[in-house]
Design a protein around this motif. Structure first.
Motif, PDB file in Angstrom:
ATOM      1  N   GLY A 176       0.484  -1.339  -0.031  1.00 37.66           N
ATOM      2  CA  GLY A 176      -0.078  -0.620   0.266  1.00 37.66           C
ATOM      3  C   GLY A 176       0.807   1.423  -0.117  1.00 37.66           C
ATOM      4  O   GLY A 176       2.230   1.019   0.064  1.00 37.66           O
ATOM      5  N   CYS A 177       0.058   2.390   0.127  1.00 37.91           N
ATOM      6  CA  CYS A 177       0.665   3.595  -0.034  1.00 37.91           C
ATOM      7  C   CYS A 177       1.747   3.966   1.412  1.00 37.91           C
ATOM      8  O   CYS A 177       2.687   4.395   1.102  1.00 37.91           O
ATOM      9  N   CYS A 197      -1.833  18.391  -5.905  1.00 38.73           N
ATOM     10  CA  CYS A 197      -2.385  18.951  -5.089  1.00 38.73           C
ATOM     11  C   CYS A 197      -1.098  19.038  -3.796  1.00 38.73           C
ATOM     12  O   CYS A 197      -0.539  18.408  -3.613  1.00 38.73           O
ATOM     13  N   THR A 198      -1.047  20.482  -3.730  1.00 37.69           N
ATOM     14  CA  THR A 198       0.662  20.582  -3.091  1.00 37.69           C
ATOM     15  C   THR A 198       0.019  20.130  -1.399  1.00 37.69           C
ATOM     16  O   THR A 198       1.417  19.661  -1.073  1.00 37.69           O
ATOM     17  N   PHE A 199      -1.322  19.704  -1.055  1.00 39.35           N
ATOM     18  CA  PHE A 199      -1.585  18.018   0.392  1.00 39.35           C
ATOM     19  C   PHE A 199      -0.754  17.217   0.164  1.00 39.35           C
ATOM     20  O   PHE A 199      -1.660  16.004   1.178  1.00 39.35           O
ATOM     21  N   CYS A 200      -1.146  16.463  -1.356  1.00 37.11           N
ATOM     22  CA  CYS A 200      -1.144  15.430  -1.133  1.00 37.11           C
ATOM     23  C   CYS A 200      -0.068  14.887  -1.508  1.00 37.11           C
ATOM     24  O   CYS A 200       1.306  15.580  -2.625  1.00 37.11           O
ATOM     25  N   VAL A 201       0.630  13.689  -1.393  1.00 42.16           N
ATOM     26  CA  VAL A 201       1.594  12.717  -1.033  1.00 42.16           C
ATOM     27  C   VAL A 201       1.095  11.244  -1.425  1.00 42.16           C
ATOM     28  O   VAL A 201       2.013  10.420  -2.196  1.00 42.16           O
ATOM     29  N   ILE A 202      -0.295  11.289  -2.152  1.00 46.77           N
ATOM     30  CA  ILE A 202      -0.481   9.698  -2.914  1.00 46.77           C
ATOM     31  C   ILE A 202       0.174  10.028  -4.512  1.00 46.77           C
ATOM     32  O   ILE A 202       0.715   8.577  -4.686  1.00 46.77           O
ATOM     33  N   PRO A 203       0.359  10.424  -4.933  1.00 46.42           N
ATOM     34  CA  PRO A 203       1.337  10.454  -6.395  1.00 46.42           C
ATOM     35  C   PRO A 203       2.787   9.774  -5.996  1.00 46.42           C
ATOM     36  O   PRO A 203       3.283   9.505  -7.120  1.00 46.42           O
ATOM     37  N   GLN A 204       2.834   9.801  -4.956  1.00 43.75           N
ATOM     38  CA  GLN A 204       4.687   9.063  -4.172  1.00 43.75           C
ATOM     39  C   GLN A 204       4.509   7.897  -3.934  1.00 43.75           C
ATOM     40  O   GLN A 204       5.037   7.001  -4.221  1.00 43.75           O
ATOM     41  N   GLY A 205       3.026   7.650  -3.610  1.00 47.55           N
ATOM     42  CA  GLY A 205       2.938   5.909  -3.609  1.00 47.55           C
ATOM     43  C   GLY A 205       2.441   5.640  -4.539  1.00 47.55           C
ATOM     44  O   GLY A 205       2.102   4.158  -4.521  1.00 47.55           O
ATOM     45  N   ARG A 206       1.240   5.597  -5.469  1.00 46.68           N
ATOM     46  CA  ARG A 206       0.856   5.770  -6.384  1.00 46.68           C
ATOM     47  C   ARG A 206       1.322   5.386  -8.308  1.00 46.68           C
ATOM     48  O   ARG A 206       1.059   5.051  -9.059  1.00 46.68           O
TER      49      ARG A 206
END
Length: 391
Positions: free
Chosen positions: A66-67, A126-135
């Motif tokens: 997972g992320c 999006c400046t708050f989001c870390v999901i692209p790093q995990g996905r």
């Protein structure tokens, strides 16, 4: 004991966990934690789930994917309870689990609806989001692949399909001819007239194309329930988040939907306490709940995520963040209570689940009549509301 998969976070993780569960169907003494990292609280929940799983299965091999397994890789690998990590991008590959290749699962034993991940990853920043790093980057299943997955679900008796992903409305951006999501949904509905209910996971309203809007507005098998990735109700905060919509965009979309289909229920994701947020901004966040009549709300207290631009912005005091999140939740609760009260006395078409309840077309929780078979679709008329449940 057979393999166990613990799923945290989004609907996409639920869909992927079912695939992992089938990949490991012939394995024993394995526990997999399919983690989430969308907020710091989600990471804490991941760590708690790992510890709880180890206490419950002390002799099992405990693996994490997972992320959080990407974004918090070193920290999770250092936990004494963890035996290994599986890369998020590899978690649906049988080779990552050292098992033979086999058909992917199509329906959860625990859920009456089927989650189909039509898209993964995200190309936005999006400046708050870390999901692209995990996905990773956005990537789409082809129409043929999606139709194949839907057919599998239907063959096992599924009555409702939920199309899900990280950024579902970006589906098709990486495919030849650049098809829009509405085209995919229409093909699913046209190909499978026996599919009783189709539902969507969270959508970016600015990317709702004309065909998708028409389906939400008029198609009886597209459920009257839309969940929007709003994030905030003030334009300045939306700009600092690098969202692509304005408050007016969200209001206009919902207004058109409600004009065409008055019974549609609105859901939304909102962040409390984003960096630089003032009381005025928070008031706008509260007021958009009332203006859009949000009855399915996901409220996230802001927490800085590693490597994101928002983490370098002036932060709001933690106590203020918690208080504002509580305000937002209370506002959604009032809107939801009022909406549920309006459902009393109105016929509700529900999909019955194993716990004796079911979800209506607009995603209200309704008690099913005694003896209703799991997975059946029935019409009931509730006569009362008790602690959020229509009876």
């Amino acid at each position: 004991m057979k393999a166990e998969v613990i799923s945290l976070g989004c609907r996409l993780n639920i869909a992927e966990s079912e695939q992992i569960r089938t990949l490991l169907a012939n394995e024993s003494d394995v526990v997999v934690v399919n983690s989430c990292a969308v907020t710091s609280a989600a990471v804490r929940q991941t760590r708690q789930a790992i510890r709880q799983a180890r206490r419950a299965r002390p002799d099992a091999r405990l693996l994490v994917t997972g992320c959080a397994a990407e974004i918090e890789r070193e920290a999770l690998a250092a936990m004494p309870e963890v035996d290994g990590l599986i890369a998020n991008t590899a978690k649906l590959d049988p080779r990552a689990w050292n098992v033979p290749a086999q058909p992917l699962p199509v329906r959860s034993e625990k859920h009456t609806r089927a989650f189909i991940a039509v898209q993964n990853g995200c190309d936005h920043a999006c400046t708050f989001c870390v999901i692209p790093q995990g996905r990773g980057d956005s990537r789409s299943l082809t129409v043929a692949q999606v139709l194949h997955e839907v057919e599998r679900h239907l063959d096992l008796g599924a009555k409702e399909v939920v199309l899900t992903g990280v950024d579902v409305t970006s589906w098709g951006h990486d495919l030849a001819a650049l098809p829009k999501l509405g085209e995919l949904v229409r093909q699913v509905l046209d190909t499978f007239p026996q599919l009783a209910r189709l539902r969507m996971s969270s959508l970016d309203g600015i990317e709702v194309d004309g065909d998708l809007f028409e389906l939400f507005a008029h198609h009886p098998r597209v459920m009257p329930h839309i969940h929007l990735s709003l994030q905030h109700g003030h334009d300045l905060i939306l700009k600092r988040m690098k969202r692509r919509h304005s408050r007016a965009d969200a209001v206009e979309l919902v207004s058109r939907l409600k004009e065409a289909r008055p019974e549609i229920a609105i859901g939304g994701d909102l962040i409390a306490g984003f960096p630089t947020e003032t009381h005025v901004h928070h008031t706008a966040n509260l007021s958009i709940i009332e203006e859009l009549e949000i009855v399915h709300g996901h409220i996230f207290p802001y927490s800085p995520r590693p490597g994101t631009p928002a983490a370098r912005m002036p932060q709001v005091d933690g106590r203020a963040i918690r208080a504002r999140a509580a305000d937002l939740r209370a506002c959604v609760a009032r809107m939801r209570q009022r909406w549920l009260e309006q459902q009393v006395g109105k016929p509700q078409v529900i999909l019955a689940e194993a716990d004796g309840c079911g979800y209506s077309e607009s995603y209200a929780r309704v008690a099913a009549p005694a003896g209703t078979p799991t997975g059946s679709i029935v019409t009931v008329t509730p006569s009362q509301l008790d602690k959020g449940l229509l009876i």
